[in-house]
Design a protein around this motif. Sequence first.
Motif, PDB file in Angstrom:
ATOM      1  N   LEU A   1      46.828  45.714  22.657  1.00 61.55           N
ATOM      2  CA  LEU A   1      46.631  45.662  24.104  1.00 61.55           C
ATOM      3  C   LEU A   1      47.852  46.189  24.831  1.00 61.55           C
ATOM      4  N   GLU A   2      47.641  46.845  25.938  1.00 64.18           N
ATOM      5  CA  GLU A   2      48.743  47.367  26.724  1.00 64.18           C
ATOM      6  C   GLU A   2      49.530  46.218  27.344  1.00 64.18           C
ATOM      7  N   PRO A   3      50.880  46.278  27.293  1.00 60.15           N
ATOM      8  CA  PRO A   3      51.668  45.200  27.904  1.00 60.15           C
ATOM      9  C   PRO A   3      51.469  45.162  29.409  1.00 60.15           C
ATOM     10  N   ASN A   4      51.389  43.949  29.922  1.00 56.52           N
ATOM     11  CA  ASN A   4      51.200  43.765  31.354  1.00 56.52           C
ATOM     12  C   ASN A   4      52.204  42.739  31.838  1.00 56.52           C
ATOM     13  N   GLY A   5      52.987  43.109  32.824  1.00 55.53           N
ATOM     14  CA  GLY A   5      54.029  42.212  33.310  1.00 55.53           C
ATOM     15  C   GLY A   5      53.489  40.992  34.032  1.00 55.53           C
ATOM     16  N   ASN A   6      52.264  41.094  34.552  1.00 54.38           N
ATOM     17  CA  ASN A   6      51.685  39.976  35.283  1.00 54.38           C
ATOM     18  C   ASN A   6      50.919  39.069  34.332  1.00 54.38           C
ATOM     19  N   GLN A   7      51.232  37.801  34.375  1.00 53.07           N
ATOM     20  CA  GLN A   7      50.560  36.842  33.515  1.00 53.07           C
ATOM     21  C   GLN A   7      49.142  36.583  34.030  1.00 53.07           C
ATOM     22  N   THR A   8      48.177  36.615  33.112  1.00 52.87           N
ATOM     23  CA  THR A   8      46.794  36.366  33.504  1.00 52.87           C
ATOM     24  C   THR A   8      46.608  34.896  33.833  1.00 52.87           C
ATOM     25  N   ARG A   9      46.052  34.640  35.007  1.00 51.77           N
ATOM     26  CA  ARG A   9      45.802  33.273  35.447  1.00 51.77           C
ATOM     27  C   ARG A   9      44.309  33.106  35.674  1.00 51.77           C
ATOM     28  N   TRP A  10      43.737  32.091  35.058  1.00 55.60           N
ATOM     29  CA  TRP A  10      42.305  31.845  35.169  1.00 55.60           C
ATOM     30  C   TRP A  10      42.065  30.657  36.097  1.00 55.60           C
ATOM     31  N   ASN A  11      41.115  30.827  37.004  1.00 54.31           N
ATOM     32  CA  ASN A  11      40.730  29.758  37.923  1.00 54.31           C
ATOM     33  C   ASN A  11      39.548  29.001  37.315  1.00 54.31           C
ATOM     34  N   LYS A  12      39.768  27.762  36.900  1.00 53.23           N
ATOM     35  CA  LYS A  12      38.733  26.992  36.225  1.00 53.23           C
ATOM     36  C   LYS A  12      37.589  26.612  37.148  1.00 53.23           C
ATOM     37  N   ILE A  13      37.808  26.695  38.462  1.00 58.05           N
ATOM     38  CA  ILE A  13      36.748  26.345  39.413  1.00 58.05           C
ATOM     39  C   ILE A  13      35.682  27.440  39.458  1.00 58.05           C
ATOM     40  N   LEU A  14      36.097  28.687  39.234  1.00 56.68           N
ATOM     41  CA  LEU A  14      35.184  29.827  39.322  1.00 56.68           C
ATOM     42  C   LEU A  14      34.458  30.054  38.003  1.00 56.68           C
ATOM     43  N   PRO A  15      33.260  30.628  38.053  1.00 54.58           N
ATOM     44  CA  PRO A  15      32.553  30.978  36.810  1.00 54.58           C
ATOM     45  C   PRO A  15      33.368  31.972  35.986  1.00 54.58           C
ATOM     46  N   ILE A  16      33.174  31.947  34.668  1.00 53.78           N
ATOM     47  CA  ILE A  16      33.954  32.788  33.777  1.00 53.78           C
ATOM     48  C   ILE A  16      33.735  34.266  34.072  1.00 53.78           C
ATOM     49  N   LYS A  17      32.521  34.649  34.491  1.00 55.94           N
ATOM     50  CA  LYS A  17      32.260  36.068  34.759  1.00 55.94           C
ATOM     51  C   LYS A  17      33.060  36.548  35.977  1.00 55.94           C
ATOM     52  N   ILE A  18      33.346  35.652  36.938  1.00 57.34           N
ATOM     53  CA  ILE A  18      34.163  36.033  38.081  1.00 57.34           C
ATOM     54  C   ILE A  18      35.603  36.213  37.647  1.00 57.34           C
ATOM     55  N   ASN A  19      36.098  35.330  36.788  1.00 58.68           N
ATOM     56  CA  ASN A  19      37.463  35.470  36.264  1.00 58.68           C
ATOM     57  C   ASN A  19      37.625  36.781  35.492  1.00 58.68           C
ATOM     58  N   ILE A  20      36.649  37.107  34.650  1.00 55.99           N
ATOM     59  CA  ILE A  20      36.727  38.341  33.860  1.00 55.99           C
ATOM     60  C   ILE A  20      36.651  39.557  34.774  1.00 55.99           C
ATOM     61  N   HIS A  21      35.774  39.489  35.776  1.00 61.51           N
ATOM     62  CA  HIS A  21      35.667  40.604  36.722  1.00 61.51           C
ATOM     63  C   HIS A  21      36.989  40.808  37.451  1.00 61.51           C
ATOM     64  N   SER A  22      37.643  39.742  37.863  1.00 60.79           N
ATOM     65  CA  SER A  22      38.920  39.846  38.558  1.00 60.79           C
ATOM     66  C   SER A  22      40.012  40.398  37.642  1.00 60.79           C
ATOM     67  N   TRP A  23      39.985  39.967  36.385  1.00 64.25           N
ATOM     68  CA  TRP A  23      40.959  40.461  35.401  1.00 64.25           C
ATOM     69  C   TRP A  23      40.790  41.963  35.181  1.00 64.25           C
ATOM     70  N   ARG A  24      39.541  42.409  35.044  1.00 67.13           N
ATOM     71  CA  ARG A  24      39.281  43.837  34.847  1.00 67.13           C
ATOM     72  C   ARG A  24      39.639  44.635  36.101  1.00 67.13           C
ATOM     73  N   LEU A  25      39.422  44.037  37.271  1.00 65.63           N
ATOM     74  CA  LEU A  25      39.805  44.707  38.508  1.00 65.63           C
ATOM     75  C   LEU A  25      41.307  44.918  38.574  1.00 65.63           C
ATOM     76  N   GLY A  26      42.075  43.893  38.191  1.00 62.96           N
ATOM     77  CA  GLY A  26      43.529  44.015  38.209  1.00 62.96           C
ATOM     78  C   GLY A  26      44.045  45.063  37.249  1.00 62.96           C
ATOM     79  N   LEU A  27      43.304  45.313  36.128  1.00 62.38           N
ATOM     80  CA  LEU A  27      43.702  46.315  35.143  1.00 62.38           C
ATOM     81  C   LEU A  27      43.074  47.678  35.406  1.00 62.38           C
ATOM     82  N   ASP A  28      42.301  47.794  36.487  1.00 64.24           N
ATOM     83  CA  ASP A  28      41.566  49.029  36.804  1.00 64.24           C
ATOM     84  C   ASP A  28      40.670  49.431  35.642  1.00 64.24           C
ATOM     85  N   ARG A  29      39.892  48.473  35.148  1.00 66.43           N
ATOM     86  CA  ARG A  29      38.986  48.732  34.028  1.00 66.43           C
ATOM     87  C   ARG A  29      37.522  48.541  34.416  1.00 66.43           C
TER      88      ARG A  29
END
Length: 246
Positions: free
Chosen positions: A143-171
Motif C-alpha cells: 500500500l502507498e504510504p499515507n501521512g494521514n492516519q485513517t480514522r473511522w467513525n463508528k456511528i456511520l455505516p461502514i460503506k460511508i467510512n469506506i467511501h470517505s476513505w476512498r475519497l481522501g485517496l482519490d480512488r
Amino acid sequence: MRPKNSPWKVIINLNSSLETANIDLHSIFCREIGNGSSVSFWSYNWLGNYTLRSLFPRLFSLEAFKECKVSDRCNLLHGPKSRTWNWRRPIRGGLEQSQLLDLLLLLRDVNTNNTPDTWVCNLNTSNSYSVSDLRVKIDNSILEPNGNQTRWNKILPIKINIHSWRLGLDRLPTRCNLDARGIDIHSKRCPVCDEDLESNQHLFVDCFLAASLWRKIAYWWGLDDYPKQLTNQSPLSKNLLLHHIP
C-alpha cells in the motif's frame, strides 16, 4: 482430468507472488532446532539466510551423505557441541581446511536438545503466527504510504467510512479516474452539468448540484460558509466531506 495442486504446493507458490512485494516467506518462517532430526544440515538455511552447502561448497562436495540431518552432525550422544563428520576422504589443507574452520566457528554455539524441531514466525516477539500480523506486513509493503492516519467513525455505516476513505485517496471511479486507468468512456465531462470534467473536486464541490446541497447544509448547521477545496482540507472540510468527526 487434470489433477489439482496440493495445498502445500499452493502455499509454496504464494512466495513467488509475495516476492513482488519484497516479502520472502522463507525469512518469515524458519525452523527452530530442537533435536535436529528433521532439518537438513547442508540444504536448509537453518543458520541464517544461506544454506551451508552454498557457504561451504568444497566441504559439501566431500560430504558422503549429502542428505544428512542436523542431528547427524551435531549429536548429543557424543557430548555437548560435538560434531560428527562423514567425509569421502580426509580433509586436506588450504581451502578445505579453511572452510572447515569457518564452519566450526559458525557451529560453535549450536547445541541440539531432546525437543522436536519446530517452526517459528518472526513477525512478532512471541514467534507465533497470526493472520493479522502477516496482513499488516503485506499492507505495509504494497500500500502507498499515507501521512494521514485513517480514522473511522463508528456511528456511520461502514460503506460511508469506506467511501470517505476512498475519497481522501482519490480512488473513486470518477470519469477522470476511469480515463486515467485506460477505461474507454465516451466523455470525461460531468453528466449532471456538462460544464467541467468529472473529478472529485467538481463532483463533490464545484458542480452546481453539489454547491446547492452544500449551501443548504451550511444554512441548516448555521455555518457561514462550506469547504471549497478537497486538496487542501481545513478541519471543517474534513468533518463535512470525510466524516472524520473528532
